[in-house]
Design a protein around this motif. Sequence first.
Motif, PDB file in Angstrom:
ATOM      1  N   PRO A 123      38.878  36.118  29.193  1.00 36.28           N
ATOM      2  CA  PRO A 123      38.358  34.758  29.394  1.00 36.28           C
ATOM      3  C   PRO A 123      37.031  34.762  30.157  1.00 36.28           C
ATOM      4  CG  PRO A 123      40.689  34.857  29.943  1.00 36.28           C
ATOM      5  CD  PRO A 123      40.236  36.267  29.700  1.00 36.28           C
ATOM      6  N   LEU A 124      36.114  33.948  29.687  1.00 38.21           N
ATOM      7  CA  LEU A 124      34.818  33.734  30.348  1.00 38.21           C
ATOM      8  C   LEU A 124      34.002  35.008  30.547  1.00 38.21           C
ATOM      9  CD1 LEU A 124      36.097  31.210  33.027  1.00 38.21           C
ATOM     10  CD2 LEU A 124      34.926  30.643  30.900  1.00 38.21           C
ATOM     11  N   THR A 125      34.145  35.955  29.651  1.00 35.43           N
ATOM     12  CA  THR A 125      33.501  37.266  29.813  1.00 35.43           C
ATOM     13  C   THR A 125      32.009  37.141  30.100  1.00 35.43           C
ATOM     14  OG1 THR A 125      35.126  38.364  28.415  1.00 35.43           O
ATOM     15  CG2 THR A 125      33.018  39.479  28.695  1.00 35.43           C
ATOM     16  N   ARG A 126      31.309  36.374  29.309  1.00 37.43           N
ATOM     17  CA  ARG A 126      29.854  36.241  29.463  1.00 37.43           C
ATOM     18  C   ARG A 126      29.495  35.808  30.888  1.00 37.43           C
ATOM     19  NH1 ARG A 126      26.063  32.359  25.718  1.00 37.43           N
ATOM     20  NH2 ARG A 126      25.807  34.184  24.422  1.00 37.43           N
ATOM     21  N   TYR A 127      30.165  34.799  31.380  1.00 36.03           N
ATOM     22  CA  TYR A 127      29.828  34.219  32.674  1.00 36.03           C
ATOM     23  C   TYR A 127      30.296  35.079  33.843  1.00 36.03           C
ATOM     24  CZ  TYR A 127      28.951  30.578  29.377  1.00 36.03           C
ATOM     25  OH  TYR A 127      28.479  29.892  28.286  1.00 36.03           O
ATOM     26  N   ILE A 128      31.423  35.714  33.657  1.00 34.03           N
ATOM     27  CA  ILE A 128      31.923  36.584  34.723  1.00 34.03           C
ATOM     28  C   ILE A 128      31.055  37.834  34.838  1.00 34.03           C
ATOM     29  CG2 ILE A 128      33.880  38.038  35.419  1.00 34.03           C
ATOM     30  CD1 ILE A 128      35.676  35.679  34.570  1.00 34.03           C
ATOM     31  N   LEU A 129      30.563  38.356  33.718  1.00 33.53           N
ATOM     32  CA  LEU A 129      29.653  39.504  33.793  1.00 33.53           C
ATOM     33  C   LEU A 129      28.370  39.136  34.541  1.00 33.53           C
ATOM     34  CD1 LEU A 129      30.050  41.108  30.247  1.00 33.53           C
ATOM     35  CD2 LEU A 129      30.881  42.005  32.440  1.00 33.53           C
ATOM     36  N   ILE A 130      27.880  37.929  34.327  1.00 35.14           N
ATOM     37  CA  ILE A 130      26.698  37.467  35.065  1.00 35.14           C
ATOM     38  C   ILE A 130      27.015  37.399  36.557  1.00 35.14           C
ATOM     39  CG2 ILE A 130      25.161  35.496  35.467  1.00 35.14           C
ATOM     40  CD1 ILE A 130      25.498  34.854  32.457  1.00 35.14           C
ATOM     41  N   ALA A 131      28.165  36.842  36.888  1.00 36.06           N
ATOM     42  CA  ALA A 131      28.561  36.721  38.287  1.00 36.06           C
ATOM     43  C   ALA A 131      28.732  38.096  38.944  1.00 36.06           C
ATOM     44  CB  ALA A 131      29.854  35.914  38.402  1.00 36.06           C
ATOM     45  N   ILE A 132      29.335  39.035  38.224  1.00 36.95           N
ATOM     46  CA  ILE A 132      29.520  40.383  38.762  1.00 36.95           C
ATOM     47  C   ILE A 132      28.162  41.026  39.041  1.00 36.95           C
ATOM     48  CG2 ILE A 132      30.338  42.721  38.230  1.00 36.95           C
ATOM     49  CD1 ILE A 132      32.599  41.340  36.562  1.00 36.95           C
ATOM     50  N   ALA A 133      27.255  40.920  38.083  1.00 35.75           N
ATOM     51  CA  ALA A 133      25.911  41.473  38.274  1.00 35.75           C
ATOM     52  C   ALA A 133      25.254  40.845  39.498  1.00 35.75           C
ATOM     53  CB  ALA A 133      25.057  41.238  37.025  1.00 35.75           C
ATOM     54  N   ALA A 134      25.387  39.530  39.633  1.00 36.42           N
ATOM     55  CA  ALA A 134      24.776  38.829  40.767  1.00 36.42           C
ATOM     56  C   ALA A 134      25.360  39.290  42.098  1.00 36.42           C
ATOM     57  CB  ALA A 134      24.955  37.320  40.596  1.00 36.42           C
ATOM     58  N   VAL A 135      26.672  39.484  42.142  1.00 40.06           N
ATOM     59  CA  VAL A 135      27.311  39.933  43.385  1.00 40.06           C
ATOM     60  C   VAL A 135      26.815  41.326  43.762  1.00 40.06           C
ATOM     61  CG1 VAL A 135      29.522  40.648  44.416  1.00 40.06           C
ATOM     62  CG2 VAL A 135      29.353  38.481  43.181  1.00 40.06           C
ATOM     63  N   PHE A 136      26.801  42.242  42.810  1.00 33.96           N
ATOM     64  CA  PHE A 136      26.321  43.596  43.104  1.00 33.96           C
ATOM     65  C   PHE A 136      24.859  43.589  43.537  1.00 33.96           C
ATOM     66  CE2 PHE A 136      29.899  45.622  40.655  1.00 33.96           C
ATOM     67  CZ  PHE A 136      30.296  46.497  41.635  1.00 33.96           C
ATOM     68  N   LEU A 137      24.021  42.860  42.829  1.00 34.32           N
ATOM     69  CA  LEU A 137      22.602  42.832  43.178  1.00 34.32           C
ATOM     70  C   LEU A 137      22.370  42.171  44.532  1.00 34.32           C
ATOM     71  CD1 LEU A 137      21.089  42.007  39.670  1.00 34.32           C
ATOM     72  CD2 LEU A 137      21.033  44.214  40.878  1.00 34.32           C
ATOM     73  N   ALA A 138      23.099  41.093  44.804  1.00 32.79           N
ATOM     74  CA  ALA A 138      22.960  40.422  46.100  1.00 32.79           C
ATOM     75  C   ALA A 138      23.422  41.330  47.231  1.00 32.79           C
ATOM     76  CB  ALA A 138      23.750  39.115  46.105  1.00 32.79           C
ATOM     77  N   ARG A 139      24.551  42.014  47.024  1.00 35.00           N
ATOM     78  CA  ARG A 139      25.058  42.935  48.053  1.00 35.00           C
ATOM     79  C   ARG A 139      24.063  44.061  48.304  1.00 35.00           C
ATOM     80  NH1 ARG A 139      25.294  46.738  50.537  1.00 35.00           N
ATOM     81  NH2 ARG A 139      27.043  47.906  51.357  1.00 35.00           N
ATOM     82  N   GLY A 140      23.493  44.581  47.236  1.00 36.85           N
ATOM     83  CA  GLY A 140      22.530  45.664  47.386  1.00 36.85           C
ATOM     84  C   GLY A 140      21.255  45.228  48.074  1.00 36.85           C
ATOM     85  N   ALA A 141      20.791  44.040  47.761  1.00 35.85           N
ATOM     86  CA  ALA A 141      19.522  43.550  48.313  1.00 35.85           C
ATOM     87  C   ALA A 141      19.674  42.989  49.727  1.00 35.85           C
ATOM     88  CB  ALA A 141      18.941  42.487  47.388  1.00 35.85           C
TER      89      ALA A 141
END
Length: 148
Positions: A83-101
């Motif tokens: 469910p919601l694969t497209r949107y959850i993948l965006i959210a996962i990417a955002a979390v990782f990038l935000a944590r890294g930055a």
Amino acid sequence: MKSDGNTLLLAAALSCSLAALAHLGCIVFGGDCYRFLGAGEQMAQMADQGLWYPTMVTSTIVAVLLIWTLYALSGAGVIRRLPLTRYILIAIAAVFLARGAAFVSLMPLFPENSLTFWIVSSGICLFIGGLFSVGTFQQWSSLGSRVA
């Protein structure tokens, strides 16, 4: 389900599963593993004392990373669409990038974590976030906008 061959999302899945395994190692091996991974002396001592807090925090991280592994595999077409694969993948990417930055902003909140921990873990997060970002972009049209 037939794989679409998205190697970046497959690499993201592998990276998340390896990160989950490393965190699981902390639960299994205790304080020394927390110390080795740079999680801070306080977490290591609590683990050595058998307190519940390190296990609960680390178990939560393991669970989240495993769910993110499944979403990466879903986005790559290796397993059925979640469910919601497209949107959850965006959210996962955002979390990782935000944590890294944002590690410089996070450092004062966790003063016992070593500088090595912050540099290495932030670099890993940026790398995995990049895998999720570019992999999702590559799969965007095949992910469709449907909910499931």
